[in-house]
Design a protein around this motif. Structure first.
Motif, mmCIF file in Angstrom:
data_model
loop_
_atom_site.group_PDB
_atom_site.id
_atom_site.type_symbol
_atom_site.label_atom_id
_atom_site.label_comp_id
_atom_site.label_asym_id
_atom_site.label_seq_id
_atom_site.Cartn_x
_atom_site.Cartn_y
_atom_site.Cartn_z
ATOM 1 N N PRO A 605 0.829 -1.214 0.000
ATOM 2 C CA PRO A 605 0.000 0.000 0.000
ATOM 3 C C PRO A 605 0.862 1.262 0.000
ATOM 4 C CG PRO A 605 0.183 -0.854 2.222
ATOM 5 C CD PRO A 605 0.959 -1.802 1.335
ATOM 6 N N LEU A 606 0.197 2.396 0.036
ATOM 7 C CA LEU A 606 0.877 3.687 0.146
ATOM 8 C C LEU A 606 1.739 3.718 1.403
ATOM 9 C CD1 LEU A 606 1.181 6.782 -0.537
ATOM 10 C CD2 LEU A 606 -0.844 7.126 0.897
ATOM 11 N N SER A 607 2.980 4.188 1.252
ATOM 12 C CA SER A 607 3.851 4.360 2.412
ATOM 13 C C SER A 607 4.532 5.724 2.339
ATOM 14 C CB SER A 607 4.904 3.249 2.487
ATOM 15 O OG SER A 607 5.814 3.338 1.412
ATOM 16 N N THR A 628 2.646 3.337 7.002
ATOM 17 C CA THR A 628 2.165 2.505 5.906
ATOM 18 C C THR A 628 0.648 2.409 6.007
ATOM 19 O OG1 THR A 628 4.213 1.220 5.901
ATOM 20 C CG2 THR A 628 2.304 0.248 4.800
ATOM 21 N N ASP A 629 -0.014 2.700 4.920
ATOM 22 C CA ASP A 629 -1.472 2.756 4.908
ATOM 23 C C ASP A 629 -2.069 1.349 4.972
ATOM 24 O OD1 ASP A 629 -3.988 3.799 4.795
ATOM 25 O OD2 ASP A 629 -3.918 4.361 2.675
ATOM 26 N N ARG A 630 -3.345 1.297 5.311
ATOM 27 C CA ARG A 630 -4.088 0.042 5.275
ATOM 28 C C ARG A 630 -4.218 -0.413 3.820
ATOM 29 N NH1 ARG A 630 -8.045 -2.989 7.938
ATOM 30 N NH2 ARG A 630 -9.820 -3.667 6.647
ATOM 31 N N PRO A 640 -7.469 -7.992 4.340
ATOM 32 C CA PRO A 640 -6.800 -6.686 4.336
ATOM 33 C C PRO A 640 -5.685 -6.622 5.374
ATOM 34 C CG PRO A 640 -8.943 -6.528 5.397
ATOM 35 C CD PRO A 640 -8.857 -7.907 4.812
ATOM 36 N N THR A 641 -4.835 -5.620 5.233
ATOM 37 C CA THR A 641 -3.721 -5.392 6.151
ATOM 38 C C THR A 641 -3.873 -4.010 6.773
ATOM 39 O OG1 THR A 641 -2.307 -6.708 4.701
ATOM 40 C CG2 THR A 641 -1.215 -5.406 6.393
ATOM 41 N N ASP A 642 -3.831 -3.932 8.104
ATOM 42 C CA ASP A 642 -4.018 -2.655 8.795
ATOM 43 C C ASP A 642 -2.829 -1.720 8.586
ATOM 44 O OD1 ASP A 642 -6.503 -3.320 9.760
ATOM 45 O OD2 ASP A 642 -5.738 -4.127 11.658
ATOM 46 N N ASP A 643 -3.076 -0.427 8.764
ATOM 47 C CA ASP A 643 -1.997 0.539 8.688
ATOM 48 C C ASP A 643 -1.153 0.477 9.965
ATOM 49 O OD1 ASP A 643 -3.904 1.610 10.417
ATOM 50 O OD2 ASP A 643 -3.425 3.667 9.868
ATOM 51 N N HIS A 644 0.045 1.038 9.891
ATOM 52 C CA HIS A 644 0.901 1.084 11.082
ATOM 53 C C HIS A 644 1.867 2.259 10.972
ATOM 54 C CE1 HIS A 644 2.949 -1.736 8.199
ATOM 55 N NE2 HIS A 644 3.969 -0.959 8.474
ATOM 56 N N THR A 671 8.036 2.148 19.018
ATOM 57 C CA THR A 671 6.681 2.149 19.572
ATOM 58 C C THR A 671 6.103 0.743 19.666
ATOM 59 O OG1 THR A 671 5.834 2.571 17.346
ATOM 60 C CG2 THR A 671 6.170 4.481 18.782
ATOM 61 N N ASP A 672 6.869 -0.273 19.274
ATOM 62 C CA ASP A 672 6.436 -1.680 19.332
ATOM 63 C C ASP A 672 5.133 -1.881 18.559
ATOM 64 O OD1 ASP A 672 7.300 -4.182 20.168
ATOM 65 O OD2 ASP A 672 5.967 -4.219 21.895
ATOM 66 N N ALA A 673 5.077 -1.303 17.354
ATOM 67 C CA ALA A 673 3.871 -1.380 16.529
ATOM 68 C C ALA A 673 3.697 -2.783 15.951
ATOM 69 C CB ALA A 673 3.946 -0.362 15.391
ATOM 70 N N ASP A 674 2.452 -3.154 15.732
ATOM 71 C CA ASP A 674 2.113 -4.424 15.096
ATOM 72 C C ASP A 674 2.220 -4.226 13.582
ATOM 73 O OD1 ASP A 674 1.173 -6.865 14.318
ATOM 74 O OD2 ASP A 674 -0.862 -6.601 15.079
ATOM 75 N N VAL A 675 3.348 -4.659 13.011
ATOM 76 C CA VAL A 675 3.641 -4.430 11.599
ATOM 77 C C VAL A 675 3.393 -5.718 10.815
ATOM 78 C CG1 VAL A 675 5.424 -3.829 9.915
ATOM 79 C CG2 VAL A 675 5.355 -2.670 12.136
ATOM 80 N N ARG A 676 2.488 -5.625 9.852
ATOM 81 C CA ARG A 676 2.205 -6.767 8.972
ATOM 82 C C ARG A 676 2.367 -6.295 7.534
ATOM 83 N NH1 ARG A 676 -0.030 -10.913 12.094
ATOM 84 N NH2 ARG A 676 -0.583 -10.156 14.185
#
Length: 701
Positions: A605-607, A628-630, A640-644, A671-676
């Motif tokens: 997606p858009l980053s 990174t956008d959803r 789908p993949t969530d944004d982060h 920030t320990d983000a959930d990155v997929r």
């Protein structure tokens, strides 16, 4: 969706007034000794003519110096993931290939010193490329077709890892070396690498040695391993607990060494090297069946979906990979009348890996092959420069065991190319032609196809360091052995794959427009691209079932890829050797099947990335945010993949004046983000690593 595209382009153009790009700001930063690559730097991968990044009409990126040190990761895909237009397949710590503009697999060529990596990494995303960044001195990326130089398998782009395994010049003072030591807290990763070039006395001989060792345990991921969308779609049975935190079976153990020797003289150089690479890594979630979320369409990455080994037996799967490689590289000045340089590249490798299911060997993948290329660079005559060359390769591939879904095959490819450039003052015209023949043979099968690849472009250099250009290309890619001959259960993908022996060539018509600026405090580049495929080859999911697995069949359909990439850099403040630099980058790609207007699977997606860096004589500090956008433009059977939003920060210190010594600390995903990753087959089963603090010591002389 047209409004969305227009908004993205408008945002890119508006952003040119407020931010800037790391790659371009390098021209001014080089004076500060921080080793960043700029637009004026030559990109050898882009053209045999020694073309500057400013003049290349495609998107290009270079990682070297401190930028490469910061990006160092266990896999090539993760190392390049921060570059515009580049993402990764993300198959754990041990295996991740680059994805460029939404394309990967057999459409992206990974090179080592200008010659293919000669491995099995395009066969499946759990197969790591035999090109480790640990000893790299420089990595060059060309975004867009590299077919003229490197063949039809470079229709999506080229990644060239340059590690200096064959010395090309004598080191100053008779010796030059480097040492890297790093530690990553997340997986307790330890890595050490070293390289040495040594002139052998008064002789014209120069020797090279390098080596590395890397070990890491299972990595830590934030929160639950399965995505929220997958947990909602597939709730666990009563009493089941979701896995979270530490990712089991993701540990790695890797090592490599190379020795080279060159004859360096006034006429040029000629040298050879021998190297060995060994890698042992786990496949996270490798024992599970996940038939429900197969995308069913292939857009040019590895031909795989969620990973499945052992037909439901919950055995940890590990890959034991090894490659022995020989390289011969040479360059001769004034070899023939009318030519100023001749270049030779040749590589041979014996590659094999076995997939271990517990203590048992499940499948072996074996690939022995060679590749060679000769280039002759013309002497400039009245503004005309150019090069002609020839390339050939041979691949002998076998898969033995449970995943032997492809019969033994031999691939032979050879081609001839010519590139010409005509300079008319500020205007430059370029054109290129490549003729290529590929033959694939297997028991009971023999197929040959001939392709023609064309390119043309024009660039105009304006006052003030501006350049604008437009290029067009027509490329053809012959289908590979997997697309033609597959017929069996592929447990790595959890499907039964069936090739199509009647597939023809994949033809693409591409256009790219670029604007670049290298002078003044504000520098950057903007690239717009469109590629239209007549017969895009992908895996189509059917309603059939064999051996308890859903059937996918290779098919060819019309498809198009379009997108935008932007890099900007702003020198916001400078006083002597001190400077404050701001940078930004963004990329967006949209890909769809023209028959159905449905999105293709696993498209990034858009980053957007923004950063600020302060440079001093002996230290520098950097902070960056990457959003990174959803991705909700998904294919059939794809979630789908969530944004982060990810925060990274780093600090580099050079404690000794006049010595090339760097101590660095870097925080990734603070920030320990959930990155997929939308480009990963494991995105719903496996997030990327969480917070990581890395330490680095680098010394060179």
């Amino acid at each position: 969706m047209r409004r969305m595209k227009a908004a993205v382009l408008a945002a890119a153009l508006t952003g040119m007034h407020t931010a800037a790009v790391a790659d371009v700001r390098a021209d001014s930063a080089d004076a500060d000794g921080h080793g960043r690559a700029g637009m004026g730097e030559v990109v050898v991968t882009a053209s045999p003519l020694g073309t500057r990044r400013l003049d290349v009409l495609q998107g290009t990126s270079v990682l070297s110096g401190e930028a490469l040190d910061r990006a160092q990761s266990p896999t090539l895909g993760e190392t390049l993931d921060r570059l515009p237009g580049v993402s990764q397949t993300g198959f754990g710590q041990g295996a991740s290939r680059p994805v460029i503009r939404g394309l990967g697999g057999d459409r992206i060529r990974v090179l080592v010193g200008g010659i293919g990596s000669i491995d099995a990494s395009t066969t499946s995303p759990d197969h790591a490329p035999a090109a480790d960044p640990a000893t790299a001195r420089r990595i060059e990326v060309v975004r867009g077709p590299g077919t003229l130089l490197y063949g039809s398998n470079a229709i999506g782009g080229v990644v060239n890892v340059l590690d200096g395994r064959v010395p090309q010049e004598k080191p100053e003072g008779g010796a030059a070396g480097s040492l890297r030591l790093s530690y990553g807290a997340n997986a307790e990763e330890g890595m050490g690498s070293a390289a040495l070039d040594l002139a052998l006395g008064a002789t014209p001989l120069v020797a090279h040695v390098d080596g590395f060792r890397r070990r890491a345990g299972d990595y830590e991921a934030p929160g639950k391993l399965r995505s929220a969308d997958l947990r909602a779609a597939e709730p666990l049975e009563d009493g089941g607990e979701e896995e979270e935190g530490r990712v089991e079976n993701s540990a790695i153990d890797q090592a490599g060494a190379t020795a080279g020797l060159s004859l360096v003289a006034d006429w040029g150089f000629l040298g050879a090297s021998v190297g060995r690479l060994d890698s042992r890594y786990g496949i996270p979630a490798g024992h599970e069946h996940h038939h429900d979320d197969h995308e069913g369409e292939e857009h040019g990455e590895e031909d795989d979906h969620d990973h499945d080994h052992g037909h439901g037996e919950e055995e940890d799967v590990r890959v034991d990979l090894g490659q022995t490689r020989f390289d011969l590289i040479g360059e001769v000045g004034q070899p023939l009348p009318g030519f100023e340089t001749a270049r030779l590249r040749f590589g041979w490798a014996d590659y094999g890996h076995k997939e271990l299911e517990g203590d048992e060997v499940g499948t072996r993948f074996l690939n022995e092959g060679w590749e060679g290329r000769v280039e002759l660079v013309q002497r400039p005559v009245a503004g005309l420069t150019g090069a002609v060359g020839a390339q050939a390769l041979r691949r002998d591939f076998r898969a033995v065991g449970e995943e032997a879904f492809v019969p033994p095959s031999e691939t032979r490819q050879w081609g001839a190319f010519a590139v010409q450039r005509y300079d008319l003052g500020a205007l430059a015209l370029e054109a290129g032609l490549r003729l290529e023949r590929q033959e694939v043979s297997s028991p009971g099968f023999d197929r040959g196809l001939t392709g023609v690849n064309l390119s043309a472009g024009a660039a105009y250099e304006f006052a003030g360091g501006w350049l604008a250009g437009l290029s067009a290309s027509r490329t053809e890619r012959a289908p590979n052995a997997e697309e033609l001959l597959s017929d069996g259960p592929h447990v790595a993908t959890g499907v039964y794959e069936i090739g199509d022996r009647a597939l023809g060539e994949e033809t693409a018509l591409g256009f790219e427009a670029t604007v670049k600026r290298t002078a003044g405090p504000l520098t950057g580049s903007l690239n717009l691209f469109l590629t239209d495929y007549d017969d895009f080859i992908y895996e189509a999911l059917t309603d059939e079932e064999r051996d308890g697995l859903p059937v996918v069949r290779y098919a060819a359909v019309p498809a198009d890829f379009r997108g935008v990439e932007m890099e900007l850099g702003l020198e916001a403040w400078r006083r002597g050797d001190r400077a404050l630099l701001l940078d930004a980058a963004m990329d967006y790609v949209r890909a769809e099947d023209d028959r159905t207007d449905r999105p293709l699977p696993r498209i990034p997606p858009l980053s957007v990335r923004v950063g600020a860096e302060y440079l001093d004589v002996s230290w520098s500090g950097r902070v960056e945010l990457a959003w990174t956008d959803r991705q909700d433009r998904t294919a059939a059977f794809e979630l789908p993949t969530d944004d982060h939003l990810v925060l990274n920060a780093g600090f580099d210190w050079h404690p000794l004046d006049g010595a090339d010594l760097t101590l660095a600390v870097e925080g990734r995903n603070l920030t320990d983000a959930d990155v997929r990753l939308a480009t990963s087959f494991l995105k719903d089963r496996l997030p990327q690593p969480g917070r990581d603090v890395r330490l680095l010591l680098r010394a060179a002389f």
